[in-house]
Scaffold this motif. Structure first.
Motif, PDB file in Angstrom:
ATOM      1  N   VAL A  99      -4.786   1.238   6.866  1.00  0.00           N
ATOM      2  CA  VAL A  99      -4.604   2.474   6.112  1.00  0.00           C
ATOM      3  C   VAL A  99      -5.846   3.342   6.295  1.00  0.00           C
ATOM      4  CG1 VAL A  99      -5.410   1.433   3.949  1.00  0.00           C
ATOM      5  CG2 VAL A  99      -4.014   3.485   3.878  1.00  0.00           C
ATOM      6  N   ALA A 157      -3.293   9.749   2.946  1.00  0.00           N
ATOM      7  CA  ALA A 157      -3.231   8.380   3.465  1.00  0.00           C
ATOM      8  C   ALA A 157      -2.338   8.345   4.697  1.00  0.00           C
ATOM      9  CB  ALA A 157      -2.692   7.428   2.404  1.00  0.00           C
ATOM     10  N   THR A 187     -10.833   4.064   8.029  1.00  0.00           N
ATOM     11  CA  THR A 187      -9.668   3.223   8.246  1.00  0.00           C
ATOM     12  C   THR A 187     -10.002   1.850   7.698  1.00  0.00           C
ATOM     13  OG1 THR A 187      -8.916   4.487  10.162  1.00  0.00           O
ATOM     14  CG2 THR A 187      -8.143   2.211   9.990  1.00  0.00           C
ATOM     15  N   ILE A 244      -0.678   5.261   7.216  1.00  0.00           N
ATOM     16  CA  ILE A 244      -0.481   3.821   7.282  1.00  0.00           C
ATOM     17  C   ILE A 244       0.134   3.469   8.628  1.00  0.00           C
ATOM     18  CG2 ILE A 244       0.588   1.811   6.208  1.00  0.00           C
ATOM     19  CD1 ILE A 244       0.803   3.569   3.620  1.00  0.00           C
ATOM     20  N   ILE A 253       0.823  -1.212   0.000  1.00  0.00           N
ATOM     21  CA  ILE A 253       0.000   0.000   0.000  1.00  0.00           C
ATOM     22  C   ILE A 253       0.858   1.264   0.000  1.00  0.00           C
ATOM     23  CG2 ILE A 253      -0.353   0.016   2.514  1.00  0.00           C
ATOM     24  CD1 ILE A 253      -2.956   1.022  -0.113  1.00  0.00           C
ATOM     25  N   LYS A 254       1.948   1.239   0.722  1.00  0.00           N
ATOM     26  CA  LYS A 254       2.849   2.402   0.755  1.00  0.00           C
ATOM     27  C   LYS A 254       3.375   2.689  -0.647  1.00  0.00           C
ATOM     28  CE  LYS A 254       7.432   3.633   2.400  1.00  0.00           C
ATOM     29  NZ  LYS A 254       8.596   3.115   3.116  1.00  0.00           N
ATOM     30  N   CYS A 310       0.589   4.148  -2.888  1.00  0.00           N
ATOM     31  CA  CYS A 310       0.306   5.556  -2.568  1.00  0.00           C
ATOM     32  C   CYS A 310       1.401   6.466  -3.126  1.00  0.00           C
ATOM     33  CB  CYS A 310       0.197   5.754  -1.061  1.00  0.00           C
ATOM     34  SG  CYS A 310      -1.281   5.045  -0.311  1.00  0.00           S
TER      35      CYS A 310
END
Length: 114
Positions: free
Chosen positions: A42, A34, A74, A36, A3-4, A7
């Motif tokens: 997230v 965002a 979230t 995390i 996910i990081k 993004c």
């Protein structure tokens, strides 16, 4: 899905740690879209009615943890959210933030996204 990395793949996205070691904060034009956590949760900005709809649709989506519950959700990505839906939510969060920019800046960022 990382996910990081997703993004940070969005135009002009940057990583910041304004609250200390956690959470990781992803920004565009110095505005958060965002957050995390170490656990992989997230938090994403969302239009208020869509935020409620996502909470009804998915067990993984809860009101934003330590955030404005009207505008933030979230997501616990290991529950019932697939990668494509999570990517969609990230893009929506990015767009929600970009839509608050002045008109000339908004067009620039949205053109980069598409």
């Amino acid at each position: 899905m990382d996910i990081k990395a997703y993004c940070l793949s969005l135009p002009m996205a940057t990583l910041d740690y304004p609250f200390g070691e956690t959470p990781m904060v992803i920004k565009v034009n110095n505005k958060m879209f965002a957050l995390i956590s170490n656990a992989g949760d997230v938090s994403l900005k969302c239009e208020p009615l869509q935020a409620l709809a996502y909470r009804d649709m998915f067990e993984a989506v809860i009101p934003g943890y330590h955030l404005n519950k009207q505008h933030w959700n979230t997501i616990k990505p290991n529950l019932d959210i697939d990668d494509e839906m999570l990517k969609r939510m990230v893009r929506e969060s990015y767009k929600a933030v970009v839509n608050t920019f002045p008109k000339k800046d908004r067009a620039y960022y949205l053109n980069l996204l598409f």
